[in-house]
Design a protein around this motif. Structure first.
Motif, PDB file in Angstrom:
ATOM      1  N   THR A 542       0.848  -1.187   0.000  1.00 26.05           N
ATOM      2  CA  THR A 542       0.000   0.000   0.000  1.00 26.05           C
ATOM      3  C   THR A 542       0.886   1.241   0.000  1.00 26.05           C
ATOM      4  N   GLY A 543       0.383   2.328  -0.541  1.00 23.39           N
ATOM      5  CA  GLY A 543       1.134   3.570  -0.551  1.00 23.39           C
ATOM      6  C   GLY A 543       2.041   3.765  -1.740  1.00 23.39           C
ATOM      7  N   MET A 544       2.153   2.758  -2.605  1.00 19.55           N
ATOM      8  CA  MET A 544       2.966   2.924  -3.807  1.00 19.55           C
ATOM      9  C   MET A 544       2.353   3.982  -4.730  1.00 19.55           C
ATOM     10  N   SER A 545       3.209   4.659  -5.491  1.00 15.94           N
ATOM     11  CA  SER A 545       2.676   5.501  -6.553  1.00 15.94           C
ATOM     12  C   SER A 545       2.012   4.600  -7.592  1.00 15.94           C
ATOM     13  N   GLU A 546       1.142   5.178  -8.397  1.00 14.44           N
ATOM     14  CA  GLU A 546       0.426   4.368  -9.382  1.00 14.44           C
ATOM     15  C   GLU A 546       1.381   3.722 -10.380  1.00 14.44           C
ATOM     16  N   ARG A 547       2.398   4.442 -10.799  1.00 13.57           N
ATOM     17  CA  ARG A 547       3.362   3.866 -11.741  1.00 13.57           C
ATOM     18  C   ARG A 547       4.157   2.745 -11.092  1.00 13.57           C
ATOM     19  N   ASP A 548       4.566   2.945  -9.836  1.00 11.04           N
ATOM     20  CA  ASP A 548       5.305   1.890  -9.143  1.00 11.04           C
ATOM     21  C   ASP A 548       4.423   0.669  -8.928  1.00 11.04           C
ATOM     22  N   PHE A 549       3.146   0.914  -8.629  1.00  9.99           N
ATOM     23  CA  PHE A 549       2.213  -0.199  -8.436  1.00  9.99           C
ATOM     24  C   PHE A 549       2.068  -1.015  -9.716  1.00  9.99           C
ATOM     25  N   LEU A 550       1.866  -0.333 -10.839  1.00 14.64           N
ATOM     26  CA  LEU A 550       1.720  -1.051 -12.108  1.00 14.64           C
ATOM     27  C   LEU A 550       2.992  -1.815 -12.452  1.00 14.64           C
ATOM     28  N   ALA A 551       4.148  -1.215 -12.176  1.00 16.32           N
ATOM     29  CA  ALA A 551       5.411  -1.894 -12.464  1.00 16.32           C
ATOM     30  C   ALA A 551       5.580  -3.126 -11.589  1.00 16.32           C
ATOM     31  N   ALA A 552       5.230  -2.999 -10.303  1.00 14.37           N
ATOM     32  CA  ALA A 552       5.355  -4.139  -9.390  1.00 14.37           C
ATOM     33  C   ALA A 552       4.399  -5.253  -9.782  1.00 14.37           C
ATOM     34  N   MET A 553       3.198  -4.898 -10.238  1.00 15.32           N
ATOM     35  CA  MET A 553       2.222  -5.911 -10.621  1.00 15.32           C
ATOM     36  C   MET A 553       2.640  -6.660 -11.879  1.00 15.32           C
ATOM     37  N   GLU A 554       3.465  -6.050 -12.703  1.00 12.32           N
ATOM     38  CA  GLU A 554       3.941  -6.722 -13.919  1.00 12.32           C
ATOM     39  C   GLU A 554       4.769  -7.953 -13.592  1.00 12.32           C
ATOM     40  N   HIS A 555       5.439  -7.931 -12.424  1.00 14.16           N
ATOM     41  CA  HIS A 555       6.402  -8.989 -12.115  1.00 14.16           C
ATOM     42  C   HIS A 555       6.107  -9.729 -10.816  1.00 14.16           C
ATOM     43  N   HIS A 556       5.020  -9.382 -10.121  1.00 11.02           N
ATOM     44  CA  HIS A 556       4.841  -9.954  -8.785  1.00 11.02           C
ATOM     45  C   HIS A 556       4.652 -11.466  -8.813  1.00 11.02           C
TER      46      HIS A 556
END
Length: 712
Positions: A542-556
């Motif tokens: 929680t608290g990630m920026s939207e771009r960081d969230f999308l990037a993290a979801m690409e590889h989680h």
């Protein structure tokens, strides 16, 4: 300067000077140190560049900080410990009085293991307890080292000695029992009877109750293919329809001779073996037979292919975050409701004797559905309509998830100029809908011409066909998104939304439930915390920026296969648990109009399922309506996934924002929390148009697979 150096500098500014790095203190000590220094959680969060909620979770022991935050947090706590050492230990308190025998709850008709109400408070003149027999601890080996580095599930700072080896063990063909704690026990059992005896007498497996009026979780033994062969079980079940050992199988005969019993579902992939409780103690062991399909790949991914040690870790994580599995994830979802809201407790009657009584706010009794809530084959509906009758909307409640596509003729030139179709998916949509949802806990009461009350759960016969909805949006009142044709039955959230849109609602009749409450709140909270903790282990917080969230979801999903399996199981628990509230009859032997076993449990409640799905669909429409006000309309919706046409391939390319750069209030927001959305997938415009022209739903295939199967 690296990120870790920046974090260290921030902590140095807070502490001025810190000591060398060491281990992470226990959660209670983390909180004590912060308070002793007069620091707020917000100050710590700012120094570590995390959200305050993360610090709260660390201090509660729900989650653990990950690198590089972990090293910086340790550095902070060491500096605080140097300034505020722990006070001298106080002498331990006197041991509590011995637990009295539990009061048994009424045995359900479904022939499950007899449930026990919790032990009542000790009477003023309790008899002196007899000293329990001491057993030698099981032989253990050094903890097995797993091949992958994974964060262990959070455990209590004061583990229950009865369950010293954790909630479960995975047994291999050599007699090695791999515990979730990392310990490997020697299991000498070579048949099922001796396995059950060893588990209850020596293994020290199980888990404490989740509610003070509940019951402790029974030990779970997971059998690999080698273990099943060692115990005399077949490699696969010959009866693929009943999925159980046939009557007369030697294993069943040995169990019967040893006075062990099975539940009505028999010896299948998830057999429960028990004897009646003795001296207030349960005698029950849950087995899971992996080669028989106990771990459905749709719910557990590739967990069934893991090594015994890794499988123990995966199931142990799930057991710690959710509960010890008792069957499929759907069964576990339903069992979690009961574990968090037990139906009975120990109470004193008018004579002062301890008896089993209901727990307020729980589902305590079997209740029949109202006629419109009953499925066709239910005796209530079968008594009104013959089997060949097709019930109309004014005869049956039809609250289901969306499956809607827009008429391709309604696509505008501006939309057709956008090259991409982008799907967004609501995280844990059904769980989010269950949060703070008031549902009925007792039987329905029939009323005619009632005034609508949005605070009163129930089913309402009302005509919403006169409400105009932009044809580029699905109707919020039907699963197909089509306009209602006349009077129909709706759950309270749907009718409340019609009133919210400014339309008068005048029900002709209703089945309402005056006994009600937020029954699913604790269920939602535990599953939310399990989901967020697992996502954090996969690098999404929680608290990630939207771009960081999308990037993290690409590889989680490539970060840790073990935690991915846990994540899949948690999400499947949500959907499966809600689905079990309206479980239909199974098997070819069923006769239309007869009762079936699921009807004999208080948690068979199609009205609660309808309310959750209604709330989820309304939540989805409310957000789509906000986007429509900015000129954005979906082209397809499937359950919790909506597809929009976009100038770019990312949700950031079409989601609207305020002039200040904030997400549109009331609209879809990118993030990990339940109710927020993630990127589901992107395809080109012509791909979506071809599906629309063929009458297929692009939301089902937007990420290249079947979204309805892959879950939330």
């Amino acid at each position: 300067m690296s990120q870790q150096d920046e974090l260290f500098a921030s902590v140095d500014a807070l502490l001025e000077q810190v000591a060398a790095q060491d281990g992470l203190p226990e959660p209670e000590e983390r909180k004590r140190l912060r308070k002793a220094a007069g620091l707020s959680q917000e100050q710590v969060a700012r120094a570590l560049d995390v959200r305050r909620e993360a610090v709260t979770a660390w201090e509660a022991g729900r989650t653990e900080p990950r690198a590089p935050k972990r090293a910086a947090y340790i550095r902070l706590l060491e500096g605080l410990a140097a300034r505020h050492p722990a006070p001298a230990e106080q002498p331990p308190p006197a041991p509590p009085p011995p637990e009295q025998p539990a009061v048994p709850a009424p045995v359900p008709a479904a022939a499950e293991v007899p449930a026990l109400a919790p032990a009542p408070p000790p009477p003023p003149r309790a008899a002196e307890p007899t000293a329990p027999a001491r057993r030698s601890p099981p032989v253990s080996r050094p903890p097995h080292r797993r091949p992958t580095a994974v964060t262990p599930p959070a455990t209590s700072t004061t583990p229950d000695p009865r369950f010293a080896n954790g909630p479960l063990a995975v047994l291999d063909g050599e007699g090695n029992a791999y515990c979730a704690t990392g310990t490997v026990l020697d299991c000498p059992a070579d048949d099922v009877v001796s396995l059950v005896t060893w588990t209850l007498a020596e293994a020290r497996l199980g888990a404490p109750r989740l509610h003070r009026n509940g019951k402790d979780a029974d030990p779970l033994i997971v059998l690999t293919a080698g273990a099943a062969e060692r115990l005399g079980l077949p490699a696969e079940l010959a009866d693929r329809r009943a999925l159980r050992l046939p009557d007369g199988h030697p294993v069943l005969k040995r169990l019967a001779r040893a006075k062990w019993q099975l539940t009505k579902r028999g010896f299948g992939p998830w057999p429960r073996i028990y004897r009646p409780a003795r001296d207030g103690r349960r005698q029950c062991v849950q087995l899971a037979v992996v080669p028989w399909g106990a771990l459905d790949p749709r719910a557990w991914g590739h967990a069934g292919d893991l090594s015994p040690a890794d499988l123990a870790h995966v199931l142990g994580s799930y057991a710690t975050l959710v509960l010890t599995p008792r069957g499929s994830t759907a069964v576990s979802g339903l069992e979690l409701m009961t574990a968090l809201r037990p139906p009975t407790r120990a109470v004193q009657d008018e004579t002062g004797a301890w008896v089993s009584g209901p727990v307020p706010g729980s589902l305590t009794a079997v209740v029949d559905p109202a006629p419109p809530e009953a499925p066709d084959e239910h005796p209530v509906a079968a008594a009104l309509y013959p089997r060949t009758h097709q019930r109309t909307p004014d005869e049956v409640l039809d609250e289901e998830a969306y499956d809607w596509i827009r008429d391709p003729e309604l696509l505008t030139d501006e939309e057709c100029a956008k090259p991409y179709a982008v799907g967004i998916d609501v995280n844990m949509a059904f769980a989010a809908a269950a949060n703070r949802l008031v549902v009925g806990t007792g039987p329905a009461v029939h009323v005619t011409n009632p005034a609508f009350d949005k605070k009163l759960p129930g089913s309402w016969l009302v005509d919403l066909s006169g409400i105009e909805i932009d044809p580029r949006l699905p109707s919020p009142f039907t699963p197909q998104g089509t306009r209602p044709a006349g009077p129909a039955w709706y759950a309270t959230p749907t009718v409340a939304y019609a009133a919210e849109l400014g339309h008068p609602v005048r029900p002709a009749e209703a089945y309402v439930r005056p006994a009600n409450g937020a029954y699913l709140d604790a269920w939602y909270t535990r599953l939310r915390d399990a989901y967020l903790a697992t996502m954090e282990r996969l690098g999404v917080v929680t608290g990630m920026s939207e771009r960081d969230f999308l990037a993290a979801m690409e590889h989680h999903k490539s970060a840790d296969p073990a935690q991915v399996a846990v994540l899949t199981a948690v999400k499947s628990t949500v959907k499966g648990g809600i689905g079990k509230l309206r479980e239909r009859p199974q098997g070819t032997a069923y006769t239309f109009g007869e009762r079936w076993p699921s009807l004999e449990r208080p948690t068979w409640r199609p009205d609660i399922r309808a309310a959750v799905i209604s709330a989820a669909r309304v939540n989805m429409h409310r957000k789509m309506l906000k986007l429509a006000a900015t000129g954005l309309f979906p082209v397809a919706v499937l359950s919790d996934c909506a597809v929009y046409l976009s100038d770019g391939p990312s949700p950031l390319d079409f989601l609207p924002y305020t002039p200040e750069g904030k997400p549109l209030p009331g609209g879809f927001r990118l993030g990990v929390s339940p109710g927020m959305v993630k990127h589901e997938g992107t395809q080109d415009l012509m791909w979506a148009v071809r599906l629309l022209d063929a009458g297929h739903n692009p939301a089902r295939h937007i990420k290249g697979t079947d979204a309805a199967i892959d879950g939330e």
